[in-house]
Design an enzyme around this catalytic site. Structure first.
Site, PDB file in Angstrom:
ATOM      1  N   SER A  54      -9.741   1.904   2.833  1.00 20.13           N
ATOM      2  CA  SER A  54      -8.853   2.630   1.952  1.00 20.13           C
ATOM      3  C   SER A  54      -7.841   1.745   1.235  1.00 20.13           C
ATOM      4  CB  SER A  54      -8.108   3.690   2.770  1.00 20.13           C
ATOM      5  OG  SER A  54      -7.272   3.082   3.748  1.00 20.13           O
TER       6      SER A  54
ATOM      7  N   SER B 157     -10.195  -0.420   7.171  1.00 20.94           N
ATOM      8  CA  SER B 157      -9.587  -0.284   5.838  1.00 20.94           C
ATOM      9  C   SER B 157      -8.791  -1.482   5.342  1.00 20.94           C
ATOM     10  CB  SER B 157      -8.693   0.957   5.790  1.00 20.94           C
ATOM     11  OG  SER B 157      -9.479   2.123   5.837  1.00 20.94           O
TER      12      SER B 157
ATOM     13  N   LYS C 288       0.839  -1.203   0.000  1.00 20.35           N
ATOM     14  CA  LYS C 288       0.000   0.000   0.000  1.00 20.35           C
ATOM     15  C   LYS C 288       0.876   1.255   0.000  1.00 20.35           C
ATOM     16  CE  LYS C 288      -3.853   2.082   2.605  1.00 20.35           C
ATOM     17  NZ  LYS C 288      -4.762   1.907   3.752  1.00 20.35           N
TER      18      LYS C 288
END
Length: 485
Positions: free
Chosen positions: A151, A175, A76
């Site tokens: 997210s 998330s 990420k």
């Protein structure tokens, strides 16, 4: 032999150690597949050439004692990676290249992992659908025009599409678990303080926690084992005895007491989610577990509490992006004008919304009425869990109140978007560990997840319960390669 990218993480490690595959072969296989995935928009920055070089170096002098021997992994884009661009999905950090490595990614590198790229995410991790990223929304490989959750949507999409054998995300209010549920993958949100936050771009400091996202519970156990270390560079890192989570993984849940909170049976919840929950309860009973009805009375206050605490901390954390020290800078007539233009042009709408909410609840005259009250309610939510754990070993709930929704469907309705986190947010407020595992499909064929919530620092128990559920569910992701160019 099956396609390299079809193999799971533990299988790849085993094959590399047995010299049935080389790091170079594995790295090239995932890179070649990633190159065909432009439609999904999972990558923000690619590190392909450098990754292949590192794989070749590993193969020349392999170290099979490493837990990730020459394994390629995309991460990420919220984790700072030395000499690799780190944007947090924002224009304001579009050209930021860190000179240091986050502790979690350093742990991966130290165990032989190779970073092949940085994955798209909601801007500063603020979002539930990966539609707030400055670099565009991510597609869910499950179906066209479907959100992958957020997210950590780039991470969940890349994993489900087999562009990386495992990945890492961050979880502030769900998330990791929500996108895992939306894409039919496994996502673990560890106990707060278990994984170092050093080098992670901050959203809400008292809630953020890094965690693994994988294809199954075995892979999840291995990744968590690598990620979870005590770190003196992080003041919130907790020094506790870490387990050999993969070695200790077992499916024996006989005698385990599993709580079912009545407050999670929300009005209007799709019948499929309720049926999925009942399926999980049935499996636990059949495997010798005991089901106990429990109450978490302050659950209804979790979302409003979260959406006061998280924006307040975000407004404080994001004050550093002012165009002076690093990142994007707009031209202004004077210093104040430059500040205002930099922040109004550099941040997206959702980030601005949360900064404004956060600044408001921290302002003079409102601090006591909102922020202080939210912190008191947060304590009550934690007390609910503490009370429940006097009776049970873990708690079983759905991961999300629905399956993945269409891109654009909730973009103009923030409250509806926030409600996606109704089952995940309480866990972050209490600082507890929780794992989402794929458990079934809705009538459209979209994945649905079950969530196991554990006691603080008792990740081994929830991994074991999830492992038992996984064995009995035998979930299969119905993903076609419609997105391949």
């Amino acid at each position: 032999m099956s396609n390299i990218t079809d193999l799971k993480l533990v299988e790849l490690v085993d094959k590399i150690k047995k010299k049935e595959l080389s790091s170079t072969e594995v790295t090239i296989a995932f890179i070649e597949r990633s190159k065909k995935s432009k439609k999904l928009n999972t990558y923000i920055s690619e590190n392909y050439e450098n990754a292949i070089k590192k794989a070749k170096i590993f193969d020349q002098k392999p170290d099979f004692k490493k837990k990730l021997p020459g394994i390629p992994i995309a991460v990420k884009d919220l984790f700072c990676t030395k000499n690799i661009r780190t944007t947090a999905g924002s224009k304001i950090l579009e050209n930021f290249v860190p000179t240091y490595e986050s502790t979690v990614t350093q742990n991966i590198l130290d165990e032989g992992g190779i970073i092949i790229g940085k994955l798209n995410c909601d801007e500063f991790a603020m979002g539930s659908s990966n539609e707030t990223s400055y670099f565009g929304n991510v597609q869910n490989p499950v179906s066209e025009n479907l959100v992958p959750g957020g997210s950590s949507g780039g991470s969940s999409s890349a994993l489900a599409a087999k562009l990386t054998p495992a990945t890492i995300g961050t979880d502030t209010g769900g998330s990791i678990r929500q996108p895992a549920s939306f894409t039919g993958t496994v996502g673990l949100k560890p106990t707060y303080g278990s994984c170092s936050r050093y080098g992670i771009v901050a959203f809400a400091s008292s809630l953020d926690q890094a965690g693994p996202m994988t294809h199954d519970v075995k892979d999840c156990s291995l990744m968590f084992e690598i990620m979870s270390t005590y770190d003196i560079k992080d003041s919130t890192s907790v020094d506790f005895k870490r387990e050999n989570y993969l070695t200790n993984l077992n499916e024996n849940i006989k005698g385990k007491k599993i709580g079912i909170p009545k407050e999670y049976r929300v009005d209007g919840m799709p019948k499929e989610i309720d049926e999925l929950w009942e399926k999980g309860i049935k499996i636990i009973k059949e495997n010798g577990g005991q089901i106990i009805e429990i109450s978490l009375p302050n659950t209804n206050y979790a979302l409003p509490t979260y959406y006061i605490v998280a924006p307040a901390e975000a407004s404080s954390n994001l004050a550093r992006y002012d165009g002076v020290k690093y990142g994007f800078r707009s031209k202004g007539e004077n210093l104040i004008d430059m500040y205002e233009k930099t922040r109004s042009e550099g941040f997206g709408d959702e980030v601005k919304r949360r900064i404004m909410i956060g600044t408001y609840v921290l302002s003079s005259g409102y601090y006591d009425a909102y922020y202080l009250k939210a912190q008191k309610v947060r304590r009550l939510i934690k007390n609910d869990f503490d009370e429940a754990y006097k009776k049970v070993d873990a708690i079983l709930t759905p991961s999300t109140p629905s399956s993945a929704f269409k891109i654009g469907e909730k973009l103009n309705d923030p409250v509806s978007m926030y409600l996606n986190d109704i089952f995940t947010v309480p866990i972050n407020l209490a600082g507890l560990p929780a794992i989402s595992i794929p458990a079934g499909h809705d009538k459209k064929g979209y994945p649905l997840g079950l969530q196991v919530i554990g006691k603080a620092f008792d990740e081994q128990s929830i991994l074991n319960i999830a492992f038992a559920l996984e064995k009995n569910i035998s979930f299969k992701n119905n993903i076609t390669d419609w997105w391949i160019k």
